[in-house]
Design an enzyme around this catalytic site. Structure first.
Site, PDB file in Angstrom:
ATOM      1  N   ALA A  44       0.953  -1.258   0.011  1.00 52.89           N
ATOM      2  CA  ALA A  44      -0.100   0.034  -0.004  1.00 52.89           C
ATOM      3  C   ALA A  44       0.802   1.171   0.054  1.00 52.89           C
ATOM      4  O   ALA A  44       2.171   1.035   0.540  1.00 52.89           O
ATOM      5  CB  ALA A  44      -0.915   0.036   1.226  1.00 52.89           C
ATOM      6  N   GLY A 103       0.268  -5.005   0.952  1.00 57.69           N
ATOM      7  CA  GLY A 103      -0.983  -5.025   0.151  1.00 57.69           C
ATOM      8  C   GLY A 103      -0.750  -5.454  -1.181  1.00 57.69           C
ATOM      9  O   GLY A 103      -1.902  -6.172  -1.769  1.00 57.69           O
ATOM     10  N   GLU A 139      -1.288  -9.247  -0.693  1.00 54.57           N
ATOM     11  CA  GLU A 139      -2.764  -9.552  -0.539  1.00 54.57           C
ATOM     12  C   GLU A 139      -3.475  -9.387  -1.938  1.00 54.57           C
ATOM     13  O   GLU A 139      -4.497 -10.354  -1.741  1.00 54.57           O
ATOM     14  CB  GLU A 139      -3.097  -8.468   0.488  1.00 54.57           C
ATOM     15  N   GLU A 184       4.780  -5.432   6.903  1.00 55.33           N
ATOM     16  CA  GLU A 184       3.866  -4.581   7.873  1.00 55.33           C
ATOM     17  C   GLU A 184       4.411  -4.163   9.248  1.00 55.33           C
ATOM     18  O   GLU A 184       4.312  -3.240   9.699  1.00 55.33           O
ATOM     19  CB  GLU A 184       2.307  -4.995   7.704  1.00 55.33           C
TER      20      GLU A 184
HETATM   21  N1  DAK Z   1       4.554   3.345  -0.839  1.00 57.03           N
HETATM   22  C1  DAK Z   1       4.937   4.625  -1.425  1.00 57.03           C
HETATM   23  N2  DAK Z   1       6.050   4.618  -2.247  1.00 57.03           N
HETATM   24  C2  DAK Z   1       6.945   3.386  -2.515  1.00 57.03           C
HETATM   25  C3  DAK Z   1       6.364   2.256  -1.936  1.00 57.03           C
HETATM   26  C4  DAK Z   1       5.145   2.363  -0.950  1.00 57.03           C
HETATM   27  N3  DAK Z   1       4.736   0.913  -0.486  1.00 57.03           N
HETATM   28  N4  DAK Z   1       7.454   1.351  -2.056  1.00 57.03           N
HETATM   29  C5  DAK Z   1       8.376   1.949  -2.763  1.00 57.03           C
HETATM   30  N5  DAK Z   1       7.813   3.503  -3.177  1.00 57.03           N
HETATM   31  C6  DAK Z   1       8.696   4.274  -3.655  1.00 57.03           C
HETATM   32  C7  DAK Z   1      10.033   4.893  -3.038  1.00 57.03           C
HETATM   33  O1  DAK Z   1       9.734   5.704  -2.183  1.00 57.03           O
HETATM   34  C8  DAK Z   1      10.780   5.233  -4.157  1.00 57.03           C
HETATM   35  O2  DAK Z   1      10.429   6.623  -4.449  1.00 57.03           O
HETATM   36  P1  DAK Z   1      11.431   7.766  -4.795  1.00 57.03           P
HETATM   37  O3  DAK Z   1      12.271   7.618  -3.511  1.00 57.03           O
HETATM   38  O4  DAK Z   1      12.268   7.113  -5.903  1.00 57.03           O
HETATM   39  O5  DAK Z   1      10.536   9.050  -4.735  1.00 57.03           O
HETATM   40  C9  DAK Z   1      10.410   4.435  -5.496  1.00 57.03           C
HETATM   41  O6  DAK Z   1       9.111   3.596  -5.026  1.00 57.03           O
HETATM   42  C10 DAK Z   1      11.596   3.181  -5.787  1.00 57.03           C
HETATM   43  O7  DAK Z   1      11.685   2.557  -4.499  1.00 57.03           O
HETATM   44  P2  DAK Z   1      13.141   2.275  -3.713  1.00 57.03           P
HETATM   45  O8  DAK Z   1      13.782   3.372  -4.275  1.00 57.03           O
HETATM   46  O9  DAK Z   1      12.886   1.910  -2.391  1.00 57.03           O
HETATM   47  O10 DAK Z   1      13.612   1.012  -4.731  1.00 57.03           O
HETATM   48  P3  DAK Z   1      14.439  -0.364  -4.017  1.00 57.03           P
HETATM   49  O11 DAK Z   1      14.655  -1.231  -5.206  1.00 57.03           O
HETATM   50  O12 DAK Z   1      15.984   0.435  -3.418  1.00 57.03           O
HETATM   51  O13 DAK Z   1      13.595  -1.052  -2.985  1.00 57.03           O
HETATM   52  C11 DAK Z   1      11.595  -2.056  -2.144  1.00 57.03           C
HETATM   53  C12 DAK Z   1      12.586  -1.488  -3.297  1.00 57.03           C
HETATM   54  C13 DAK Z   1      10.343  -2.654  -2.527  1.00 57.03           C
HETATM   55  C14 DAK Z   1      12.353  -3.035  -1.240  1.00 57.03           C
HETATM   56  C15 DAK Z   1      11.302  -0.667  -1.091  1.00 57.03           C
HETATM   57  O14 DAK Z   1      11.108   0.300  -2.172  1.00 57.03           O
HETATM   58  C16 DAK Z   1      10.321  -0.962  -0.219  1.00 57.03           C
HETATM   59  O15 DAK Z   1      10.633  -1.295   1.097  1.00 57.03           O
HETATM   60  N6  DAK Z   1       8.969  -0.312  -0.154  1.00 57.03           N
HETATM   61  C17 DAK Z   1       8.293  -0.451   0.783  1.00 57.03           C
HETATM   62  C18 DAK Z   1       7.644  -1.745   1.155  1.00 57.03           C
HETATM   63  C19 DAK Z   1       6.406  -1.684   1.962  1.00 57.03           C
HETATM   64  O16 DAK Z   1       6.860  -1.437   3.253  1.00 57.03           O
HETATM   65  N7  DAK Z   1       5.211  -1.642   1.710  1.00 57.03           N
HETATM   66  C20 DAK Z   1       4.182  -1.282   2.585  1.00 57.03           C
HETATM   67  C21 DAK Z   1       3.739  -2.451   3.458  1.00 57.03           C
HETATM   68  S1  DAK Z   1       2.353  -2.055   4.354  1.00 57.03           S
HETATM   69  C22 DAK Z   1      -5.355  -1.007   3.339  1.00 57.03           C
HETATM   70  C23 DAK Z   1      -5.058  -2.006   2.522  1.00 57.03           C
HETATM   71  C24 DAK Z   1      -3.983  -2.728   2.638  1.00 57.03           C
HETATM   72  C25 DAK Z   1      -2.571  -2.109   3.127  1.00 57.03           C
HETATM   73  C26 DAK Z   1      -2.943  -0.909   4.088  1.00 57.03           C
HETATM   74  C27 DAK Z   1      -4.183  -0.502   4.061  1.00 57.03           C
HETATM   75  N8  DAK Z   1      -6.732  -0.428   3.554  1.00 57.03           N
HETATM   76  C28 DAK Z   1      -7.749  -0.686   2.594  1.00 57.03           C
HETATM   77  C29 DAK Z   1      -7.101   0.539   4.547  1.00 57.03           C
HETATM   78  C30 DAK Z   1      -1.496  -2.734   3.186  1.00 57.03           C
HETATM   79  C31 DAK Z   1      -0.316  -2.246   3.652  1.00 57.03           C
HETATM   80  C32 DAK Z   1       0.747  -2.453   3.248  1.00 57.03           C
HETATM   81  O17 DAK Z   1       1.194  -2.789   2.132  1.00 57.03           O
END
Ligand code: DAK
Length: 259
Positions: free
Chosen positions: A67, A110, A113, A133
């Protein structure tokens, strides 16, 4: 290619309605608009008689890295309750046509999911799955703790959900999360082949098989057997059942009408 959308692209190729997540600059991070477009596109394809199967994939180097963290940052519990965004996710479970997920790169949070909402998953060999998460002070809310646990069991689900460690396509295949692993460059081709094979089958059989398999997760064995039998009987009132069996006897290709 249909560009009525801002965060996805859709097209219909050989009876497959394809939805491409299209925010590659943020690794297809799922924001509210994107989820709402995905669900709307799925429902459109579900109603469209020319579409037999739905394909979901991501543009760029990821399927979806979870997400959108920017969007979640300042939310509070009451806002989330009032926004009721999970109701969009619930609508995916009501799609009748099979959904094939073609995943590659990152399939996180997400994004994972969403992949778990698909009926069949094909993964590129380099795909990384995970639930980050816990490390963010939140937890999966769109089915992660439930669907993953039903799929791979308590022990492994606990391990991956609590550590947030990423795991490989090979692991995902061994745990029964994905049905095939394919070389990266063949993901599109193999997905199209699978979509085409399903699209050729009589739609009512496909629909009732999908429904019955889903019930296996929800019902006891006895109840599940009962509903399977009812769906089995139901197909015997379809024209396609007569056509399918007759075509076999007459040694010709069946001409299914979806009735
Ligand atoms: N959100 C926003 N931006 C994101 C992102 C995310 N989840 N994942 C990556 N990006 C962005 C990065 O910030 C970066 O942007 P800039 O810095 O270039 O502006 C760009 O995408 C490229 O990412 P990286 O530079 O970080 O790329 P790397 O290859 O170095 O790393 C990575 C890739 C996937 C390991 C890393 O980007 C990362 O750890 N990303 C976050 C993963 C994460 O924690 N995801 C969120 C999990 S929580 C809901 C339904 C579902 C959910 C919540 C609510 N409702 C219906 C209310 C689910 C929650 C989740 O998924």
């Amino acid at each position: 290619m249909n560009n009525q959308w801002s965060h996805i692209q859709t097209e219909i190729v050989k009876n497959a309605g394809t939805i491409t997540l299209n925010r590659p600059e943020v690794l297809n991070a799922l924001n509210t608009m994107m989820v709402s477009e995905i669900v709307q596109a799925m429902e459109n394809f579900d109603q469209d008689q020319t579409v037999k199967v739905i394909v979901l994939k991501g543009a760029g180097r990821a399927f979806a890295a979870g997400a959108d963290i920017d969007e979640m940052l300042d939310k509070n519990a009451i806002e989330l309750e009032l926004l009721n965004q999970f109701s969009d996710w619930d609508r995916i479970a009501r799609i009748k046509k099979p959904i094939i997920g073609a995943v590659h790169g990152f399939v996180l949070g997400g994004g994972f999911e969403l992949a778990l909402c698909c009926d069949i998953l094909l993964a590129s060999q380099y795909t990384e799955f995970g639930f980050p998460e816990a490390g963010l002070g939140i937890m999966p809310g769109a089915g992660g703790t439930q669907r993953l646990t039903k799929l791979i069991g308590h022990a492994r689900a606990m391990k991956w959900l609590l550590t947030g460690e990423r795991f490989s396509a090979e692991d995902a295949w061994q745990y029964g999360i994905v049905s095939s692993i394919v070389p990266d460059q063949l993901l599109v081709e193999e997905t199209e082949k699978m979509a085409e094979a399903i699209a050729k089958k009589p739609p009512l059989s496909v629909r009732l098989i999908k429904e019955s398999v889903h019930k296996a997760n929800e019902l006891s064995l006895a109840e599940g057997m009962q509903q399977e039998r009812k769906n089995f009987y139901l197909l015997f009132s379809s024209e396609d059942q007569k056509e399918g069996l007759r075509a076999f006897k007459e040694k010709r290709k069946a001409d299914f009408k979806g009735r």
